[in-house]
Design a protein around this motif. Structure first.
Motif, PDB file in Angstrom:
ATOM      1  N   GLU A 132       0.935  -1.048   0.036  1.00 15.03           N
ATOM      2  CA  GLU A 132       0.044  -0.035   0.049  1.00 15.03           C
ATOM      3  C   GLU A 132       0.821   1.186   0.043  1.00 15.03           C
ATOM      4  O   GLU A 132       2.126   1.315  -0.139  1.00 15.03           O
ATOM      5  N   PHE A 133       0.275   2.457  -0.038  1.00 14.69           N
ATOM      6  CA  PHE A 133       0.896   3.547   0.001  1.00 14.69           C
ATOM      7  C   PHE A 133       1.936   3.825  -1.128  1.00 14.69           C
ATOM      8  O   PHE A 133       3.097   4.344  -1.005  1.00 14.69           O
ATOM      9  N   PRO A 134       1.442   3.834  -2.351  1.00 13.56           N
ATOM     10  CA  PRO A 134       2.382   4.071  -3.337  1.00 13.56           C
ATOM     11  C   PRO A 134       2.735   5.462  -3.876  1.00 13.56           C
ATOM     12  O   PRO A 134       1.786   6.269  -3.473  1.00 13.56           O
ATOM     13  N   ARG A 135       3.959   5.722  -3.951  1.00 12.28           N
ATOM     14  CA  ARG A 135       4.345   6.995  -4.491  1.00 12.28           C
ATOM     15  C   ARG A 135       5.039   6.994  -5.799  1.00 12.28           C
ATOM     16  O   ARG A 135       5.870   5.848  -6.115  1.00 12.28           O
ATOM     17  N   HIS A 136       5.236   8.164  -6.452  1.00 12.81           N
ATOM     18  CA  HIS A 136       6.195   8.175  -7.466  1.00 12.81           C
ATOM     19  C   HIS A 136       6.743   9.465  -7.414  1.00 12.81           C
ATOM     20  O   HIS A 136       6.600  10.293  -6.522  1.00 12.81           O
ATOM     21  N   ASP A 137       7.633   9.876  -8.351  1.00 10.39           N
ATOM     22  CA  ASP A 137       8.289  10.992  -8.560  1.00 10.39           C
ATOM     23  C   ASP A 137       7.179  12.175  -9.084  1.00 10.39           C
ATOM     24  O   ASP A 137       6.510  12.111 -10.332  1.00 10.39           O
ATOM     25  N   GLU A 138       6.810  13.034  -8.268  1.00 13.86           N
ATOM     26  CA  GLU A 138       5.589  13.877  -8.569  1.00 13.86           C
ATOM     27  C   GLU A 138       5.725  15.051  -9.352  1.00 13.86           C
ATOM     28  O   GLU A 138       4.741  15.642  -9.893  1.00 13.86           O
ATOM     29  N   ARG A 139       6.979  15.173 -10.091  1.00  9.40           N
ATOM     30  CA  ARG A 139       7.348  16.079 -11.117  1.00  9.40           C
ATOM     31  C   ARG A 139       6.552  15.281 -12.100  1.00  9.40           C
ATOM     32  O   ARG A 139       6.539  16.061 -13.424  1.00  9.40           O
ATOM     33  N   LEU A 140       6.091  14.108 -12.224  1.00 10.21           N
ATOM     34  CA  LEU A 140       5.990  13.401 -13.400  1.00 10.21           C
ATOM     35  C   LEU A 140       4.247  12.947 -13.121  1.00 10.21           C
ATOM     36  O   LEU A 140       3.951  12.264 -13.807  1.00 10.21           O
ATOM     37  N   THR A 141       3.402  13.714 -12.228  1.00 10.28           N
ATOM     38  CA  THR A 141       2.042  13.510 -11.962  1.00 10.28           C
ATOM     39  C   THR A 141       1.263  13.807 -13.260  1.00 10.28           C
ATOM     40  O   THR A 141       1.571  14.707 -14.108  1.00 10.28           O
ATOM     41  N   GLY A 142       0.597  12.474 -13.835  1.00 15.44           N
ATOM     42  CA  GLY A 142      -0.157  12.782 -14.926  1.00 15.44           C
ATOM     43  C   GLY A 142       0.850  12.461 -16.373  1.00 15.44           C
ATOM     44  O   GLY A 142       0.573  12.858 -17.378  1.00 15.44           O
ATOM     45  N   GLU A 173       4.095   4.880   5.010  1.00 10.28           N
ATOM     46  CA  GLU A 173       4.602   5.648   3.659  1.00 10.28           C
ATOM     47  C   GLU A 173       5.691   6.397   3.397  1.00 10.28           C
ATOM     48  O   GLU A 173       6.081   7.329   4.335  1.00 10.28           O
ATOM     49  N   PHE A 174       6.445   6.088   2.381  1.00 11.67           N
ATOM     50  CA  PHE A 174       7.708   6.810   1.997  1.00 11.67           C
ATOM     51  C   PHE A 174       7.285   7.848   1.043  1.00 11.67           C
ATOM     52  O   PHE A 174       6.892   7.265  -0.079  1.00 11.67           O
ATOM     53  N   CYS A 175       7.706   9.020   1.051  1.00 14.95           N
ATOM     54  CA  CYS A 175       7.616   9.757  -0.339  1.00 14.95           C
ATOM     55  C   CYS A 175       8.873  10.092  -0.924  1.00 14.95           C
ATOM     56  O   CYS A 175       9.848   9.937  -0.210  1.00 14.95           O
ATOM     57  N   ARG A 212       8.321   5.611 -14.753  1.00 12.35           N
ATOM     58  CA  ARG A 212       8.941   4.519 -15.052  1.00 12.35           C
ATOM     59  C   ARG A 212       8.964   3.862 -13.458  1.00 12.35           C
ATOM     60  O   ARG A 212       9.038   2.570 -13.257  1.00 12.35           O
ATOM     61  N   TYR A 213       9.138   4.614 -12.395  1.00 16.54           N
ATOM     62  CA  TYR A 213       9.518   4.207 -11.143  1.00 16.54           C
ATOM     63  C   TYR A 213       7.991   4.502 -10.302  1.00 16.54           C
ATOM     64  O   TYR A 213       7.442   5.305 -10.367  1.00 16.54           O
ATOM     65  N   GLY A 214       7.976   3.555  -9.167  1.00 12.59           N
ATOM     66  CA  GLY A 214       7.269   3.616  -8.182  1.00 12.59           C
ATOM     67  C   GLY A 214       7.497   3.082  -7.013  1.00 12.59           C
ATOM     68  O   GLY A 214       8.239   1.983  -7.037  1.00 12.59           O
ATOM     69  N   TRP A 215       7.085   3.447  -5.662  1.00 11.48           N
ATOM     70  CA  TRP A 215       7.747   2.948  -4.571  1.00 11.48           C
ATOM     71  C   TRP A 215       6.408   2.832  -3.574  1.00 11.48           C
ATOM     72  O   TRP A 215       5.143   3.441  -3.734  1.00 11.48           O
ATOM     73  N   ALA A 216       6.510   1.640  -2.861  1.00 15.27           N
ATOM     74  CA  ALA A 216       5.489   1.453  -2.044  1.00 15.27           C
ATOM     75  C   ALA A 216       5.837   0.656  -0.689  1.00 15.27           C
ATOM     76  O   ALA A 216       7.129   0.399  -0.658  1.00 15.27           O
ATOM     77  N   VAL A 217       5.164   0.272   0.070  1.00 11.25           N
ATOM     78  CA  VAL A 217       5.188  -0.334   1.562  1.00 11.25           C
ATOM     79  C   VAL A 217       4.799  -1.553   1.573  1.00 11.25           C
ATOM     80  O   VAL A 217       3.683  -1.809   1.263  1.00 11.25           O
ATOM     81  N   GLY A 218       5.536  -2.657   1.859  1.00  9.10           N
ATOM     82  CA  GLY A 218       5.034  -4.034   1.993  1.00  9.10           C
ATOM     83  C   GLY A 218       3.964  -4.354   3.173  1.00  9.10           C
ATOM     84  O   GLY A 218       4.256  -3.721   4.210  1.00  9.10           O
ATOM     85  N   THR A 251       9.033  27.458  -1.185  1.00 13.46           N
ATOM     86  CA  THR A 251       8.577  27.356  -2.304  1.00 13.46           C
ATOM     87  C   THR A 251       7.034  26.556  -2.045  1.00 13.46           C
ATOM     88  O   THR A 251       7.101  26.012  -1.199  1.00 13.46           O
ATOM     89  N   ASP A 252       6.182  26.637  -3.209  1.00 14.85           N
ATOM     90  CA  ASP A 252       4.735  25.839  -2.912  1.00 14.85           C
ATOM     91  C   ASP A 252       4.896  24.709  -3.386  1.00 14.85           C
ATOM     92  O   ASP A 252       3.814  23.881  -3.591  1.00 14.85           O
ATOM     93  N   LEU A 253       5.889  24.003  -4.146  1.00 20.18           N
ATOM     94  CA  LEU A 253       5.831  22.978  -4.832  1.00 20.18           C
ATOM     95  C   LEU A 253       6.153  21.835  -3.897  1.00 20.18           C
ATOM     96  O   LEU A 253       7.078  21.002  -4.064  1.00 20.18           O
ATOM     97  N   ALA A 254       5.470  21.599  -2.861  1.00 20.25           N
ATOM     98  CA  ALA A 254       5.582  20.163  -1.916  1.00 20.25           C
ATOM     99  C   ALA A 254       5.089  19.126  -2.571  1.00 20.25           C
ATOM    100  O   ALA A 254       4.161  19.616  -3.383  1.00 20.25           O
ATOM    101  N   ASN A 255       5.499  18.024  -2.372  1.00 23.14           N
ATOM    102  CA  ASN A 255       4.987  16.646  -2.805  1.00 23.14           C
ATOM    103  C   ASN A 255       3.574  16.752  -2.186  1.00 23.14           C
ATOM    104  O   ASN A 255       3.293  16.978  -1.292  1.00 23.14           O
ATOM    105  N   VAL A 256       2.542  16.222  -3.159  1.00 26.01           N
ATOM    106  CA  VAL A 256       1.240  15.785  -2.842  1.00 26.01           C
ATOM    107  C   VAL A 256       0.811  14.571  -2.555  1.00 26.01           C
ATOM    108  O   VAL A 256       1.142  13.803  -3.783  1.00 26.01           O
TER     109      VAL A 256
END
Length: 496
Positions: A374-384, A427-429, A388-394, A491-496
């Motif tokens: 669960e809790f999948p995350r990606h490089d959010e500069r690539l949202t949408g 969760e890891f961001c 290539r990569y994604g990270w999650a917690v087992g 900066t306002d560009l925090a990960n979401v």
């Protein structure tokens, strides 16, 4: 001040024991001990939120319903300058703590507990299903409810806001899909501008009154998950006096999933709730499962629906347009709240891809990784955008384990890092390196609980190798919770 719920207590409710047990003390610690080396470029706060019941909620307690507590670590110049944890001061929390209320709470006021992020210079604690966000200070003290400069409707029956907005990396705006049980069969897609005001809101008609924890965004489309976990009238009215309960349920049966509720009924349910109240959503085998695709500049009539096999999705990894198809990567649960009513534990949740063909109107489902996670995350500069990569917690037996997963979706491989016996990940961001040249050039950042020590750590892992970068040792325990984000300074560009 000591904990009144001991994490070793053998409660019959798994969400009140071990690392799910709430903490009772608000801490402030400075000059934290660091093992390894914190990257010098990190200048900001790692923030994470989760449910933390203020009082003993009873054995029927649902994990999602505890009052929110935010945990934060300030990093700068290779040092961990402070750690703080603070309850979100909703009206009820402020009253319980003997403090003045912050701002003017609405009818559905709740101590937001699901997500915390930075936008337009504001730190926002978020929750779904109708309650408003709460604004926090830089040091995590509560400012009060936030209505985005009066552009967020807060009256009963209105959409409120969402727990899972997604930031467009080109514009910096937050896109959200909001739902609540009072609005019949309508959910709202909104765009929160960089001036801190909602500039666009579109109503979308769905089958009934579903739970929609997350959605996805592509460069051209909004991806809507209309799935068979729906508002349950019996669960919502358990606290209604027995003599009038049939009347109230009869009214609700005529309007739930069809029309907005009458305001007196909304007010009665909103003010109700016993110590044993549970989340009023259940698995609905008669509700069709489908994914909607709406052009980002479209309206509710422009949604195209794609039928899929019954399942439930709390979290999307990412989505993107690929010619005449839309690709959506999600964590797929086989069911939700069908037999286990106090938390998400209905079988393995696996990484799954849905490919939606805009020419044929058909959806294709394929498995990516069958490990429970669960809790999948990606490089959010690539949202949408194509990722290539994604990270999650087992997960192990429905609770977080010690494994961090790195998915290479291009190579079709997954690397797994076991953090060690007695450790429990959250969760890891992903936080990119400012001079990085590849998608996975950066660090993963998240809290890890050490059961032997009874305390937690902020762990930083190399996103490409999953090797240790640094560990910040915290003075207390961070309970199992929900979403965390890196909020960089200036900066306002925090990960979401």
């Amino acid at each position: 001040m000591t904990e009144t719920i001991d994490p070793t207590t053998e409660s019959s409710n798994r969400y009140l024991r071990d690392n799910f047990a709430p903490v009772r003390e608000e801490l402030t610690a400075t000059d934290l001990t660091v093992t390894g080396r914190l990257p010098d470029h990190l200048d900001g706060r790692y923030l994470r939120i989760g449910p933390n019941p203020l009082d003993d909620p009873g054995d029927q307690h649902h994990w999602f319903l505890g009052e929110g507590m935010v945990h934060g670590v300030r990093l700068r110049d290779g040092q961990a300058q402070w750690y703080r944890n603070r309850w979100v001061r909703s009206a009820a929390v402020a009253d319980a703590l003997g403090e003045p209320q912050r701002g003017t709470p609405g009818e559905l006021d709740f101590a937001a507990n699901t997500n915390v992020l930075e936008h337009h210079g504001r730190t926002l604690a978020l929750v779904e299903a109708g309650a408003p966000p709460y604004e926090l200070t830089h040091e995590l003290e509560t400012v009060g409810p936030c209505d985005f400069g009066g552009t967020l409707p807060s009256l009963p029956g209105r959409p409120g806001y969402a727990a899972h907005p997604h930031r467009d990396p080109d514009t910096g705006e937050l896109h959200a899909l909001s739902y609540n049980w009072m609005r019949g069969n309508r959910v709202a897609y909104s765009v929160l501008g960089n001036d801190g005001r909602i500039r666009r809101s579109v109503d979308i008609e769905v089958h009934g009154s579903p739970m929609m924890h997350d959605f996805a965004l592509t460069e051209q489309h909004v991806v809507i998950l209309d799935l068979p976990v729906t508002f349950d009238i019996a669960a919502a009215t358990t606290d209604v006096p027995r003599l009038v309960r049939p009347v109230v349920r009869g009214i609700l049966n005529r309007v739930i999933g069809r029309n907005p509720l009458p305001e007196p009924v909304i007010a009665r349910i909103a003010r109700g709730g016993s110590d044993d109240a549970s989340l009023p959503y259940r698995w609905n085998p008669d509700y069709p499962a489908r994914i909607g695709i709406m052009p980002r500049d479209g309206d509710g009539a422009s949604v195209r629906w794609f039928e899929i096999a019954p399942c439930f999705v709390f979290h999307t990894l990412n989505a993107y347009d690929d010619g005449d198809t839309v690709v959506v990567d999600v964590i797929r649960h086989p069911k939700m709240f069908a037999t286990v009513m106090n938390g998400p534990n209905e079988g393995p949740a696996v990484l799954t891809r849905f490919t939606l063909d805009l020419r044929t109107g058909r959806a294709h489902e394929s498995g990516i990784d069958q490990r429970s996670q669960e809790f999948p995350r990606h490089d959010e500069r690539l949202t949408g955008r194509r990722h290539r990569y994604g990270w999650a917690v087992g997960f192990e037996d429905g609770v977080p384990g010690d494994t961090v997963l790195r998915h290479d979706l291009e190579a079709g491989t997954t690397d797994a890092r076991r953090l060690g016996p007695g450790l429990e990940a959250s969760e890891f961001c992903f936080v990119p390196h400012p001079d990085g040249t590849t998608e996975d050039d950066g660090v993963l950042m998240g809290y890890v609980h050490d059961r032997a020590e009874g305390r937690s750590q902020l762990r930083l892992l190399d996103a490409a190798t999953l090797e240790d970068v640094a560990t910040v040792h915290l003075p207390g325990r961070v309970p199992a919770g929900f979403h965390g984000n890196w909020a960089p300074e200036g900066t306002d560009l925090a990960n979401v």
